[in-house]
Write a protein that holds these residues in place. Structure first.
Motif, PDB file in Angstrom:
ATOM      1  N   LEU A 193      41.353  39.583 -72.299  1.00  0.00           N
ATOM      2  CA  LEU A 193      41.045  38.915 -71.195  1.00  0.00           C
ATOM      3  C   LEU A 193      40.025  37.580 -71.383  1.00  0.00           C
ATOM      4  O   LEU A 193      40.357  36.821 -70.561  1.00  0.00           O
ATOM      5  N   SER A 194      39.209  38.082 -72.087  1.00  0.00           N
ATOM      6  CA  SER A 194      38.082  37.128 -72.588  1.00  0.00           C
ATOM      7  C   SER A 194      37.396  37.478 -73.815  1.00  0.00           C
ATOM      8  O   SER A 194      36.678  38.305 -73.905  1.00  0.00           O
ATOM      9  N   PRO A 195      37.651  36.729 -74.903  1.00  0.00           N
ATOM     10  CA  PRO A 195      37.149  37.166 -76.101  1.00  0.00           C
ATOM     11  C   PRO A 195      35.342  36.755 -75.961  1.00  0.00           C
ATOM     12  O   PRO A 195      34.770  37.386 -76.766  1.00  0.00           O
ATOM     13  N   GLU A 196      34.961  36.024 -75.182  1.00  0.00           N
ATOM     14  CA  GLU A 196      33.598  35.556 -74.968  1.00  0.00           C
ATOM     15  C   GLU A 196      32.958  36.535 -73.676  1.00  0.00           C
ATOM     16  O   GLU A 196      31.834  36.302 -73.513  1.00  0.00           O
ATOM     17  N   SER A 197      33.686  37.535 -73.395  1.00  0.00           N
ATOM     18  CA  SER A 197      33.250  38.625 -72.457  1.00  0.00           C
ATOM     19  C   SER A 197      32.639  37.858 -71.139  1.00  0.00           C
ATOM     20  O   SER A 197      31.744  38.248 -70.381  1.00  0.00           O
ATOM     21  N   ASP A 198      33.571  37.021 -70.713  1.00  0.00           N
ATOM     22  CA  ASP A 198      33.373  36.177 -69.319  1.00  0.00           C
ATOM     23  C   ASP A 198      34.176  36.739 -68.356  1.00  0.00           C
ATOM     24  O   ASP A 198      35.434  36.812 -68.416  1.00  0.00           O
ATOM     25  N   LEU A 199      33.466  37.252 -67.338  1.00  0.00           N
ATOM     26  CA  LEU A 199      34.254  38.199 -66.314  1.00  0.00           C
ATOM     27  C   LEU A 199      34.924  37.110 -65.300  1.00  0.00           C
ATOM     28  O   LEU A 199      35.914  37.463 -64.913  1.00  0.00           O
ATOM     29  N   VAL A 200      34.615  36.022 -65.344  1.00  0.00           N
ATOM     30  CA  VAL A 200      35.299  35.014 -64.229  1.00  0.00           C
ATOM     31  C   VAL A 200      36.489  34.619 -65.144  1.00  0.00           C
ATOM     32  O   VAL A 200      37.742  34.674 -64.491  1.00  0.00           O
ATOM     33  N   ALA A 201      36.475  34.197 -66.559  1.00  0.00           N
ATOM     34  CA  ALA A 201      37.596  33.951 -67.021  1.00  0.00           C
ATOM     35  C   ALA A 201      38.438  35.272 -67.176  1.00  0.00           C
ATOM     36  O   ALA A 201      39.817  34.941 -67.039  1.00  0.00           O
ATOM     37  N   ALA A 202      37.947  36.430 -67.258  1.00  0.00           N
ATOM     38  CA  ALA A 202      39.079  37.686 -67.507  1.00  0.00           C
ATOM     39  C   ALA A 202      39.711  37.766 -66.125  1.00  0.00           C
ATOM     40  O   ALA A 202      40.862  38.194 -66.128  1.00  0.00           O
ATOM     41  N   ALA A 203      38.947  37.469 -65.116  1.00  0.00           N
ATOM     42  CA  ALA A 203      39.654  37.608 -63.701  1.00  0.00           C
ATOM     43  C   ALA A 203      40.962  36.848 -63.618  1.00  0.00           C
ATOM     44  O   ALA A 203      41.981  36.813 -63.093  1.00  0.00           O
ATOM     45  N   SER A 204      40.438  35.479 -64.157  1.00  0.00           N
ATOM     46  CA  SER A 204      41.636  34.355 -63.938  1.00  0.00           C
ATOM     47  C   SER A 204      42.792  34.615 -64.844  1.00  0.00           C
ATOM     48  O   SER A 204      43.946  34.300 -64.522  1.00  0.00           O
ATOM     49  N   ARG A 205      42.646  35.464 -65.981  1.00  0.00           N
ATOM     50  CA  ARG A 205      43.666  35.729 -66.824  1.00  0.00           C
ATOM     51  C   ARG A 205      44.276  37.217 -66.591  1.00  0.00           C
ATOM     52  O   ARG A 205      45.571  37.357 -67.346  1.00  0.00           O
ATOM     53  N   LEU A 206      43.823  38.091 -65.651  1.00  0.00           N
ATOM     54  CA  LEU A 206      44.301  39.508 -65.837  1.00  0.00           C
ATOM     55  C   LEU A 206      45.730  39.721 -65.419  1.00  0.00           C
ATOM     56  O   LEU A 206      46.410  40.159 -66.381  1.00  0.00           O
ATOM     57  N   PHE A 207      46.201  38.850 -64.360  1.00  0.00           N
ATOM     58  CA  PHE A 207      47.710  39.344 -63.887  1.00  0.00           C
ATOM     59  C   PHE A 207      48.579  38.648 -65.011  1.00  0.00           C
ATOM     60  O   PHE A 207      49.662  39.086 -65.238  1.00  0.00           O
ATOM     61  N   ALA A 208      48.439  37.400 -65.381  1.00  0.00           N
ATOM     62  CA  ALA A 208      49.254  36.691 -66.522  1.00  0.00           C
ATOM     63  C   ALA A 208      49.166  37.569 -67.588  1.00  0.00           C
ATOM     64  O   ALA A 208      50.284  37.618 -68.364  1.00  0.00           O
TER      65      ALA A 208
END
Length: 323
Positions: A270-285
């Motif tokens: 979800l985010s190799p950089e451990s960015d929670l905002v990026a992880a949220a945006s990628r979760l469902f896809a």
């Protein structure tokens, strides 16, 4: 799908005629209907296969429109001024005679929010309607964050489609209510830490919904689920090995691919950089890609439990049926 693509002008007319419209928001795509038209709202429930005891969020163009549907308190007014348009839903006493009873499952409260997407706002202003709009997916399944995720699911119901590109936030709105003190019913795109200055401190996340009727969407134990089984394991438990596993990883915590030692069949980080905002945006896809891939079972571990990590963990637990 192409024959159902539309414009905001045509979509607004369709809503006035009792039709359904798939509209983009910053959180996920929604299946919208005129919240004042009981027959149109009934179509939303039927198209999704959604139980009528699970209320819908009413989307509005601005705070003034919201207060025509709901009765605000001073904290609600301050939150609306600070976070709308944006991913915050407020559950408040409803005003009588404005929306169909089916929208809020006959309750005396209603969930309202103003979305932060230019197409959604244009549609709301052109139609001049409050729009009941749950996520544009079959009930209980993974939420859609692109128009391709919706595809032709609602073609038989005559839904028009508005393509607004990928959803920026990628998980649903935070749902807040007062019982009587402010509590978060559903973690989402606005963190408790962000709400804290307006509420005298961060509101607690209600672990167990109030007894009785469900007062907001997203509170069922099983929700947002892929078709394959998703397993939720403790953060200190090692990833299982084998080609049958599809892993939702975060940061540096990603296993190798099979047939390497300890490898798995597929990995979505979800985010190799451990960015929670990026992880949220990628979760469902990411969940959708794993669900469509060769892995037979999916597995996830908790993300850091702060900021948007709280909302991501909520979605993953419910996807595993552990809400």
């Amino acid at each position: 799908m192409q024959q159902f693509m539309s414009t905001p002008q045509a979509a607004a007319r369709h809503l006035h005629q009792g039709g359904l419209v798939v509209m983009p928001t910053e959180t996920v795509y929604g299946l919208a209907a005129n919240a004042g038209d009981a027959a149109a709202v009934a179509q939303v429930f039927a198209a999704k296969g959604r139980p009528v005891f699970d209320p819908l969020i009413v989307h509005i163009a601005d705070a003034a429109a919201a207060w025509r549907v709901a009765v605000p308190n001073p904290q609600a007014e301050a939150l609306a001024a600070a976070f709308w348009p944006g991913p915050l839903t407020l559950v408040l006493p409803r005003r009588p005679g404005v929306i169909a009873d089916l929208v809020n499952s006959g309750l005396d409260t209603v969930a309202v929010r103003c979305p932060q997407h230019p197409l959604a706002l244009e549609l709301l202003r052109l139609s001049d309607l409050p729009l009941a709009a749950p996520s544009a997916n079959l009930f209980g399944r993974i939420s859609p964050t692109t128009i391709e995720h919706v595809a032709d699911q609602f073609a038989e119901h005559g839904a028009l489609l508005l393509d607004g590109g990928p959803c920026r936030v990628g998980i649903e709105s935070t749902v807040l209510t007062w019982i009587p003190h402010p509590v978060i019913l559903r973690p989402g795109g606005i963190s408790a830490e962000a709400l804290a200055p307006y509420l005298g401190g961060p509101p607690p996340v209600l672990v167990k919904p109030p007894q009785g009727a469900i007062v907001a969407p997203g509170l069922l134990a099983s929700h947002y689920a892929p078709r394959k089984s998703l397993h939720w394991i403790p953060e200190n438990q090692p990833w299982p090995a084998g080609a049958q596993w599809g892993v939702l990883a975060f940061g540096s915590d990603a296993p190798p691919l099979y047939p390497q030692v300890g490898g798995v069949g597929a990995v979505e980080n979800l985010s190799p950089e451990s960015d929670l905002v990026a992880a949220a945006s990628r979760l469902f896809a990411a969940m959708r890609r794993l669900d469509a891939g060769p892995a037979q079972q999916l597995i996830a571990r908790p993300l850091p439990a702060h900021g948007l990590g709280v909302a991501i963990n909520d979605r993953l637990r419910r996807a595993a049926g552990l809400g």
